[in-house]
Design an enzyme around this catalytic site. Structure first.
Site, PDB file in Angstrom:
ATOM      1  CB  SER A  35      -3.539   2.481   2.087  1.00  0.00           C
ATOM      2  OG  SER A  35      -3.575   2.117   0.911  1.00  0.00           O
ATOM      3  CG  HIS A  55       4.156  -6.379  -1.057  1.00  0.00           C
ATOM      4  ND1 HIS A  55       4.612  -4.982  -1.460  1.00  0.00           N
ATOM      5  CD2 HIS A  55       2.914  -6.695  -1.639  1.00  0.00           C
ATOM      6  CE1 HIS A  55       3.243  -4.814  -2.270  1.00  0.00           C
ATOM      7  NE2 HIS A  55       2.453  -5.658  -2.437  1.00  0.00           N
ATOM      8  CE  LYS A  82      -3.475  -1.196  -0.592  1.00  0.00           C
ATOM      9  NZ  LYS A  82      -3.702  -2.032  -1.866  1.00  0.00           N
TER      10      LYS A  82
HETATM   11  S1  PPS Z   1      -0.687  -3.175  -2.889  1.00  0.00           S
HETATM   12  O1  PPS Z   1      -1.815  -3.827  -2.986  1.00  0.00           O
HETATM   13  O2  PPS Z   1       0.260  -3.281  -2.017  1.00  0.00           O
HETATM   14  O3  PPS Z   1       0.217  -3.435  -4.411  1.00  0.00           O
HETATM   15  O4  PPS Z   1      -1.012  -1.550  -3.311  1.00  0.00           O
HETATM   16  P1  PPS Z   1       0.057  -0.273  -3.541  1.00  0.00           P
HETATM   17  O5  PPS Z   1      -0.267  -0.045  -4.971  1.00  0.00           O
HETATM   18  O6  PPS Z   1       1.240  -0.090  -3.018  1.00  0.00           O
HETATM   19  O7  PPS Z   1      -0.885   0.889  -2.774  1.00  0.00           O
HETATM   20  C1  PPS Z   1      -2.062   1.170  -3.275  1.00  0.00           C
HETATM   21  C2  PPS Z   1      -2.571   2.681  -2.856  1.00  0.00           C
HETATM   22  O8  PPS Z   1      -1.660   3.433  -3.907  1.00  0.00           O
HETATM   23  C3  PPS Z   1      -2.835   4.321  -4.232  1.00  0.00           C
HETATM   24  N1  PPS Z   1      -2.667   4.639  -5.763  1.00  0.00           N
HETATM   25  C4  PPS Z   1      -2.401   5.732  -6.283  1.00  0.00           C
HETATM   26  N2  PPS Z   1      -2.219   7.043  -5.831  1.00  0.00           N
HETATM   27  C5  PPS Z   1      -2.098   8.081  -6.420  1.00  0.00           C
HETATM   28  N3  PPS Z   1      -1.743   7.971  -7.639  1.00  0.00           N
HETATM   29  C6  PPS Z   1      -2.028   6.738  -8.531  1.00  0.00           C
HETATM   30  N4  PPS Z   1      -1.848   6.860  -9.658  1.00  0.00           N
HETATM   31  C7  PPS Z   1      -2.328   5.706  -7.715  1.00  0.00           C
HETATM   32  N5  PPS Z   1      -2.307   4.319  -8.041  1.00  0.00           N
HETATM   33  C8  PPS Z   1      -2.425   3.870  -6.820  1.00  0.00           C
HETATM   34  C9  PPS Z   1      -4.132   3.612  -4.083  1.00  0.00           C
HETATM   35  O9  PPS Z   1      -5.312   4.348  -4.392  1.00  0.00           O
HETATM   36  C10 PPS Z   1      -3.957   2.874  -2.853  1.00  0.00           C
HETATM   37  O10 PPS Z   1      -4.008   3.926  -1.870  1.00  0.00           O
HETATM   38  P2  PPS Z   1      -5.331   4.594  -0.979  1.00  0.00           P
HETATM   39  O11 PPS Z   1      -4.792   5.499   0.024  1.00  0.00           O
HETATM   40  O12 PPS Z   1      -5.877   3.218  -0.399  1.00  0.00           O
HETATM   41  O13 PPS Z   1      -6.057   5.196  -2.029  1.00  0.00           O
END
Ligand code: PPS
Length: 341
Positions: free
Chosen positions: A173, A143, A63
């Protein structure tokens, strides 16, 4: 709540409840693992993968922006051909390194995906287009904690891009993720229960502090590791794209660069089925969207004043002397990514 050694005490019954709710949970190398996805055999087997110098591993604590960086890197190594990558789901372009692909459900899922393509329910790439848009590098995400990375990656055999995010937003998140990820049991854990588990690291992937600080230290002495922050990407995506291109020695022309940035804004990715994990069995997006909010500062809607104070104390203790710090508040309202072109 925190003792003199920076440890957070969590009631044993809460830890037990977490493990009980995590399907097929097991302990390996001092970490809790979701048995639906990973096996100790797989984790041990990938220790011996031999990478090529052009290979790229995107590593993170869950996340932290993994999917975002995966889409960026995938778009870059496809030379900004965003149309080509829209024809393939992200996990086909950027697979999960530690996922046990021998599990019957993974094979069944692959079969179902191929069937969808064959029946025309999912886009397919024509052979000639596949050749034209061949990526210049192979990309995975992981991860895994640093000490469990494949040996060849630790020894500089490929490039590693680590993405991190301030731990308060990361916790929120991750909390939502536990409610929607089938492999984490779609837990009905409350925020009050989740907060101490996260702070103590008694959850899948362990302590945010240990994960991030180990990669941070590693990145400072290894030229093959790039350390990114989610908050920097929110502030200036264009600068971070340059940063990634420099790191992987890749030149994007101006048009391609514009396409990559547009393709990777939160709104574009949220509406892109090939990037937003829609239809991926692992996630129940009726409970919480994978692309949930994508902002800096959402933690303020969850942390109580007391929890915030405890966490600040823990943060100061653990981060002391590391030379690493995070932004927890957006300097200005984040109405959208600043995309200086
Ligand atoms: S995972 O399941 O571990 O792979 O998740 P991960 O991709 O690391 O994290 C997901 C969070 O990243 C946000 N996200 C983004 N934020 C801004 N811009 C873009 N383009 C973007 N893409 C993914 C996603 O919304 C999750 O955060 P939260 O706070 O839950 O919205």
């Amino acid at each position: 709540m925190m003792d003199g050694n920076g440890n957070i005490k969590v009631p044993e019954e809460l830890k037990a409840k977490y493990l009980f709710r995590l399907p097929q949970a097991y302990n390996f190398a001092d970490y809790i693992w979701p048995g639906l996805l990973m096996s100790p055999q797989r984790i041990l087997a990938i220790r011996d993968i031999e990478f090529q110098p052009s290979d790229i591993i995107i590593a993170s604590y869950p996340k932290s922006g993994t999917t975002w960086v995966s889409e960026l890197v995938s778009a870059i190594v496809h030379n900004g051909d965003t149309e080509a990558i829209k024809a393939k789901r992200q996990h086909e372009r950027v697979p999960w390194l530690e996922l046990n692909t021998d599990y019957a459900w993974v094979k069944l899922y692959d079969f179902w995906q191929s069937a969808q393509k064959a029946l025309g329910y999912s886009p397919t790439v024509k052979e000639e287009d596949e050749k034209k848009s061949k990526p210049v590098a192979r990309v995975w995400f992981t991860h895994l904690p640093l000490e469990l990375l494949p040996k060849s990656a630790l020894e500089g055999g490929c490039r590693i891009i680590y993405v991190s995010r301030n731990p308060k937003d990361n916790a929120v998140s991750f909390f939502h993720f536990h409610q929607m990820a089938r492999f984490l049991g779609q837990q009905t854990t409350t925020w009050e229960e989740f907060f101490p588990l996260y702070a103590s690291g008694d959850i899948y992937c362990g302590s945010w502090f240990e994960h991030v600080l180990s990669y941070w230290t590693f990145s400072r002495v290894n030229k093959h590791v790039l350390f990114l922050k989610y908050e920097d990407m929110k502030k200036d995506l264009s600068r971070e794209v340059s940063n990634i291109c420099d790191f992987i020695d890749f030149d994007l022309d101006n048009e391609a660069r514009k396409r990559v940035i547009h393709h990777c804004t939160f709104d574009t990715m949220k509406n892109n089925r090939m990037a937003n994990r829609e239809g991926v069995w692992l996630f129940n997006q009726a409970r919480s969207k994978f692309m949930r909010k994508g902002v800096v500062g959402d933690w303020k809607n969850y942390f109580t004043v007391g929890q915030s104070e405890i966490f600040d104390q823990l943060y100061s203790y653990k981060m002391k002397g590391s030379n690493l710090d995070y932004e927890f508040d957006p300097e200005e309202p984040f109405e959208g990514e600043k995309t200086k072109l």
